[in-house]
Design an enzyme around this catalytic site. Structure first.
Site, PDB file in Angstrom:
ATOM      1  N   TRP A  63     -11.388   3.088 -55.280  1.00 25.61           N
ATOM      2  CA  TRP A  63     -12.395   2.565 -56.226  1.00 25.61           C
ATOM      3  C   TRP A  63     -13.700   3.348 -56.069  1.00 25.61           C
ATOM      4  CZ3 TRP A  63     -12.344  -0.170 -60.484  1.00 25.61           C
ATOM      5  CH2 TRP A  63     -11.338  -1.101 -60.715  1.00 25.61           C
ATOM      6  N   GLU A  98      -9.056   0.488 -52.146  1.00 21.49           N
ATOM      7  CA  GLU A  98     -10.506   0.226 -52.188  1.00 21.49           C
ATOM      8  C   GLU A  98     -11.279   1.528 -52.039  1.00 21.49           C
ATOM      9  OE1 GLU A  98     -11.776  -2.625 -53.148  1.00 21.49           O
ATOM     10  OE2 GLU A  98      -9.692  -3.239 -53.297  1.00 21.49           O
ATOM     11  N   TRP A 107     -27.574  -6.507 -66.772  1.00 18.06           N
ATOM     12  CA  TRP A 107     -26.971  -6.053 -65.513  1.00 18.06           C
ATOM     13  C   TRP A 107     -27.869  -5.062 -64.781  1.00 18.06           C
ATOM     14  CZ3 TRP A 107     -26.158  -0.833 -64.965  1.00 18.06           C
ATOM     15  CH2 TRP A 107     -26.059  -0.066 -66.125  1.00 18.06           C
ATOM     16  N   ASN A 134     -17.849  -8.356 -50.626  1.00 10.46           N
ATOM     17  CA  ASN A 134     -17.442  -7.872 -51.944  1.00 10.46           C
ATOM     18  C   ASN A 134     -17.139  -9.003 -52.920  1.00 10.46           C
ATOM     19  OD1 ASN A 134     -16.544  -5.805 -53.879  1.00 10.46           O
ATOM     20  ND2 ASN A 134     -14.527  -6.704 -53.524  1.00 10.46           N
ATOM     21  N   TRP A 138     -21.506  -3.409 -60.898  1.00  8.20           N
ATOM     22  CA  TRP A 138     -22.296  -4.209 -61.854  1.00  8.20           C
ATOM     23  C   TRP A 138     -21.718  -4.131 -63.255  1.00  8.20           C
ATOM     24  CZ3 TRP A 138     -25.469  -8.120 -61.613  1.00  8.20           C
ATOM     25  CH2 TRP A 138     -26.007  -8.430 -60.362  1.00  8.20           C
ATOM     26  N   TRP A 196     -29.852  -9.968 -74.293  1.00  5.70           N
ATOM     27  CA  TRP A 196     -29.971 -10.661 -73.009  1.00  5.70           C
ATOM     28  C   TRP A 196     -31.061 -11.727 -73.087  1.00  5.70           C
ATOM     29  CZ3 TRP A 196     -26.038  -9.333 -70.051  1.00  5.70           C
ATOM     30  CH2 TRP A 196     -25.519  -8.035 -70.102  1.00  5.70           C
TER      31      TRP A 196
HETATM   32  C1  LIG Z   1     -21.812  -5.842 -58.061  1.00  7.74           C
HETATM   33  C2  LIG Z   1     -21.271  -4.958 -56.958  1.00  7.74           C
HETATM   34  C3  LIG Z   1     -22.118  -4.052 -56.336  1.00  7.74           C
HETATM   35  C4  LIG Z   1     -21.642  -3.213 -55.321  1.00  7.74           C
HETATM   36  N1  LIG Z   1     -22.500  -2.309 -54.741  1.00  7.74           N
HETATM   37  C5  LIG Z   1     -22.034  -1.452 -53.801  1.00  7.74           C
HETATM   38  C6  LIG Z   1     -22.889  -0.483 -53.203  1.00  7.74           C
HETATM   39  O1  LIG Z   1     -24.065  -0.364 -53.558  1.00  7.74           O
HETATM   40  N2  LIG Z   1     -22.366   0.316 -52.233  1.00  7.74           N
HETATM   41  C7  LIG Z   1     -21.066   0.223 -51.834  1.00  7.74           C
HETATM   42  O2  LIG Z   1     -20.660   0.972 -50.940  1.00  7.74           O
HETATM   43  N3  LIG Z   1     -20.235  -0.663 -52.393  1.00  7.74           N
HETATM   44  C8  LIG Z   1     -20.672  -1.514 -53.349  1.00  7.74           C
HETATM   45  N4  LIG Z   1     -19.814  -2.431 -53.896  1.00  7.74           N
HETATM   46  C9  LIG Z   1     -18.399  -2.419 -53.493  1.00  7.74           C
HETATM   47  C10 LIG Z   1     -18.047  -3.325 -52.295  1.00  7.74           C
HETATM   48  O3  LIG Z   1     -18.585  -4.603 -52.488  1.00  7.74           O
HETATM   49  C11 LIG Z   1     -18.523  -2.774 -50.954  1.00  7.74           C
HETATM   50  O4  LIG Z   1     -18.119  -1.433 -50.834  1.00  7.74           O
HETATM   51  C12 LIG Z   1     -17.935  -3.551 -49.787  1.00  7.74           C
HETATM   52  O5  LIG Z   1     -18.321  -4.898 -49.867  1.00  7.74           O
HETATM   53  C13 LIG Z   1     -18.410  -2.938 -48.486  1.00  7.74           C
HETATM   54  O6  LIG Z   1     -17.876  -3.626 -47.380  1.00  7.74           O
HETATM   55  P1  LIG Z   1     -16.750  -2.954 -46.487  1.00  7.74           P
HETATM   56  O7  LIG Z   1     -17.150  -1.603 -46.056  1.00  7.74           O
HETATM   57  O8  LIG Z   1     -16.387  -3.962 -45.435  1.00  7.74           O
HETATM   58  O9  LIG Z   1     -15.585  -2.826 -47.553  1.00  7.74           O
HETATM   59  P2  LIG Z   1     -14.011  -2.733 -47.343  1.00  7.74           P
HETATM   60  O10 LIG Z   1     -13.402  -3.913 -47.987  1.00  7.74           O
HETATM   61  O11 LIG Z   1     -13.666  -2.437 -45.954  1.00  7.74           O
HETATM   62  O12 LIG Z   1     -13.629  -1.487 -48.267  1.00  7.74           O
HETATM   63  C14 LIG Z   1     -13.525  -0.182 -47.719  1.00  7.74           C
HETATM   64  C15 LIG Z   1     -14.418   0.764 -48.468  1.00  7.74           C
HETATM   65  O13 LIG Z   1     -13.944   0.915 -49.792  1.00  7.74           O
HETATM   66  C16 LIG Z   1     -15.042   1.100 -50.679  1.00  7.74           C
HETATM   67  N5  LIG Z   1     -15.030  -0.006 -51.634  1.00  7.74           N
HETATM   68  C17 LIG Z   1     -14.541  -1.245 -51.441  1.00  7.74           C
HETATM   69  N6  LIG Z   1     -14.639  -1.967 -52.572  1.00  7.74           N
HETATM   70  C18 LIG Z   1     -15.216  -1.170 -53.482  1.00  7.74           C
HETATM   71  C19 LIG Z   1     -15.593  -1.333 -54.847  1.00  7.74           C
HETATM   72  N7  LIG Z   1     -15.380  -2.468 -55.517  1.00  7.74           N
HETATM   73  N8  LIG Z   1     -16.189  -0.320 -55.477  1.00  7.74           N
HETATM   74  C20 LIG Z   1     -16.406   0.860 -54.842  1.00  7.74           C
HETATM   75  N9  LIG Z   1     -16.061   1.074 -53.565  1.00  7.74           N
HETATM   76  C21 LIG Z   1     -15.479   0.080 -52.891  1.00  7.74           C
HETATM   77  C22 LIG Z   1     -16.298   1.069 -49.829  1.00  7.74           C
HETATM   78  O14 LIG Z   1     -16.644   2.386 -49.507  1.00  7.74           O
HETATM   79  C23 LIG Z   1     -15.855   0.309 -48.589  1.00  7.74           C
HETATM   80  O15 LIG Z   1     -16.587   0.631 -47.450  1.00  7.74           O
HETATM   81  C24 LIG Z   1     -20.278  -3.288 -54.934  1.00  7.74           C
HETATM   82  C25 LIG Z   1     -19.436  -4.217 -55.557  1.00  7.74           C
HETATM   83  C26 LIG Z   1     -19.923  -5.048 -56.557  1.00  7.74           C
HETATM   84  C27 LIG Z   1     -18.999  -6.032 -57.209  1.00  7.74           C
END
Ligand SMILES: Cc1cc2nc3c(=O)[nH]c(=O)nc-3n(C[C@H](O)[C@H](O)[C@H](O)COP(=O)(O)OP(=O)(O)OC[C@H]3O[C@@H](n4cnc5c(N)ncnc54)[C@H](O)[C@@H]3O)c2cc1C
Length: 488
Positions: free
Chosen positions: A304, A301, A385, A367, A408, A332
């Protein structure tokens, strides 16, 4: 009158999204170089307030993080000045004040690198402004563990990956390199104790320059949610809590009601904690890409996040348009009425509505829920989007251009390595699968609280009417077919 503080060389560290002292590479460099005589500065640019992605809630969290930083610096005898105006005007103002008081210009300026298109342009301009002044400029990596140009496809300079898995394999290999391991080991290195006495001669004038309190007071009127604890101590506490859960992460992370995530994204965003520090503290970094346990899943993650920075760096135009050229002209529907219903959690799909209301009430969204609502907006409602991306940036406390844009475009199937266009999440099935007992829905859609677990994901018309909950605004099967045809 001059004293030894005035004439001894001193440095400036320009804080941006690295709001902490511990293990801050740019600051550490400067403190070593100037023997601890570094003043922290932050420039507040008023044009920021007019940006379409400005969020008063996120700004409040940022200001709270900045406040912690200022307190931390003051406890050590140093200071952080929060100056009005963009960086160029701010530097000029500061240099004028120094010169009026008989001080030399600073000997050094440090900052940690940023990769967003706006930030790269700003930093380039500042370099051109600073270097002719004879100030030693030093930048460091901080926000990312592996910078976007450190991984190139087939080793060809300038080339980049467009697919996550090969990028991630390379990223996992990179983590094993001694230089990267060393960086992880040093991520928590404490800065030498600052003794920032040189700020003293600026006296009250410096304090008058500082605008932090007025920004906090002015912005607080627009804040709509409770702001979580900010700063490095809060980030460390979240990290500690996650340490006990990481082994279950692979299992729990997909269930919005469980809170199986680390909750670290808000802290990564402002640099209260870096991913290198999280990796060090959690003793990660030697996992294999393909392993399915909690620790490897968590690293994937984090990867990502770095992948989306890699994309944004190499293709800055994704900020404004689809990565895949053939999807730039999707027709759209862009119904304003549907957009409002989606924003307000009134789509008639309980899991979508729970997620949208979570966002409004907390500034965060799980997420899995982000994936569901983004798919729903772009596929079921056929709304651009970019509308969703912008709304998320307005609302999210962790709103981060690279991850948000990547998420997105993934959901809308317009991005690099996206969800295939014909995969249209069924919101009812998603709810049944990831919120099986309806706990998440009950938490955020109170009018459905009394429904049985069987009917909560798809209440009957009678149950909806009794609860005052709307009928679905689009019918799933028809909306799915319409989206697939439109994308084709
Ligand atoms: C439509 C959409 C919009 C999003 N917008 C953002 C945003 O603006 N900022 C943001 O930080 N994350 C975003 N994410 C990714 C993800 O949803 C969040 O990082 C996550 O929910 C944060 O919670 P956590 O720290 O508990 O994540 P955890 O599950 O603990 O993951 C650990 C870390 O990994 C990174 N991470 C995890 N999943 C993703 C992912 N899919 N893409 C990129 N990094 C990821 C984050 O830094 C996160 O803190 C988005 C995902 C989607 C599908």
């Amino acid at each position: 009158m001059k004293n030894k503080e005035i004439t001894a060389p001193f440095g400036l560290h320009w804080f941006r999204r690295d709001l902490r002292l511990r293990g801050n590479p740019g600051l550490c460099w400067n403190l070593e170089k100037t023997r601890g005589r570094v003043l922290g500065i932050f420039f507040f640019d008023g044009s920021f307030l007019a940006r379409p992605d400005f969020s008063a809630n996120r700004f409040a969290f940022f200001m709270a993080s900045l406040k912690r930083l200022q307190e931390e610096l003051r406890e050590r005898g140093g200071d952080l000045l929060v100056l009005d105006g963009g960086p160029e005007a701010g530097f000029q103002k500061l240099f004028e004040l120094l010169s009026q008081r008989g001080h030399p210009k600073p000997a050094t300026l440090s900052f940690n690198r940023d990769y967003e298109p706006f930030a790269r342009a700003r930093d380039g301009a500042i370099e051109n402004f600073i270097l002719p002044l004879g100030i030693e400029l030093h930048t460091e990596r901080d926000h990312l563990l592996v910078e976007p140009d450190e991984i190139s496809k087939d080793g060809k300079p300038g080339s980049f990956y467009q697919v996550y898995s090969p990028f991630a394999r390379r990223w996992f290999e990179k983590l094993l390199e001694p230089e990267v391991q060393n960086r992880i080991r040093l991520a928590d290195k404490k800065p030498v104790d600052p003794c920032l006495t040189w700020a003293e001669p600026l006296g009250h004038e410096a304090q008058r320059l500082d605008q932090l309190e007025s920004y906090i007071a002015e912005n607080s009127k627009a804040v709509t949610i409770p702001i979580p604890p900010a700063g490095p101590a809060a980030a460390r506490a979240a990290l500690k809590r996650f340490q006990n859960k990481i082994d279950d992460y692979a299992r729990d992370r997909d269930y919005p009601a469980q809170g199986g995530g680390s909750g670290l994204s808000i802290y990564f965003k402002n640099g209260s904690l870096t991913i290198a520090q999280a990796i060090a503290e959690l003793e990660l970094g030697r996992e294999k890409f393909a392993t399915k346990d909690g620790r490897s899943t968590f690293l994937r993650e984090l990867c990502w996040r770095e992948f989306y920075y890699h994309i944004l760096f190499h293709c800055p135009w994704v900020e404004k348009q689809s990565f895949v050229a053939k999807y730039r002209n999707i027709q759209w529907e862009n119904s304003k009425k549907h957009f409002e219903l989606w924003k307000n959690g009134q789509t008639g799909y309980p899991v979508v509505d729970a997620a949208m209301r979570q966002l409004k009430q907390t500034g965060l969204m799980h997420n899995r829920a982000r994936m569901i609502v983004a798919s729903f907006l772009t596929k079921h409602l056929l709304i651009d989007w970019r509308w969703g991306d912008r709304y998320f940036m307005k609302m999210l406390l962790d709103g981060d251009m690279a991850a948000n844009n990547g998420g997105w475009q993934w959901a809308a199937s317009t991005g690099c390595d996206p969800q295939p266009y014909f995969r249209v999440f069924n919101p009812t099935l998603q709810g049944e699968k990831f919120d099986a007992d309806g706990e998440y829905i009950r938490r955020y859609v109170p009018e459905l609280r009394a429904l049985s677990t069987k009917s909560i994901h798809n209440p009957s018309s009678i149950e909806r009417a009794a609860a005052g909950y709307p009928e679905p605004i689009v019918e799933h099967a028809a909306a799915r077919l319409r989206a697939i045809r439109r994308y084709q």
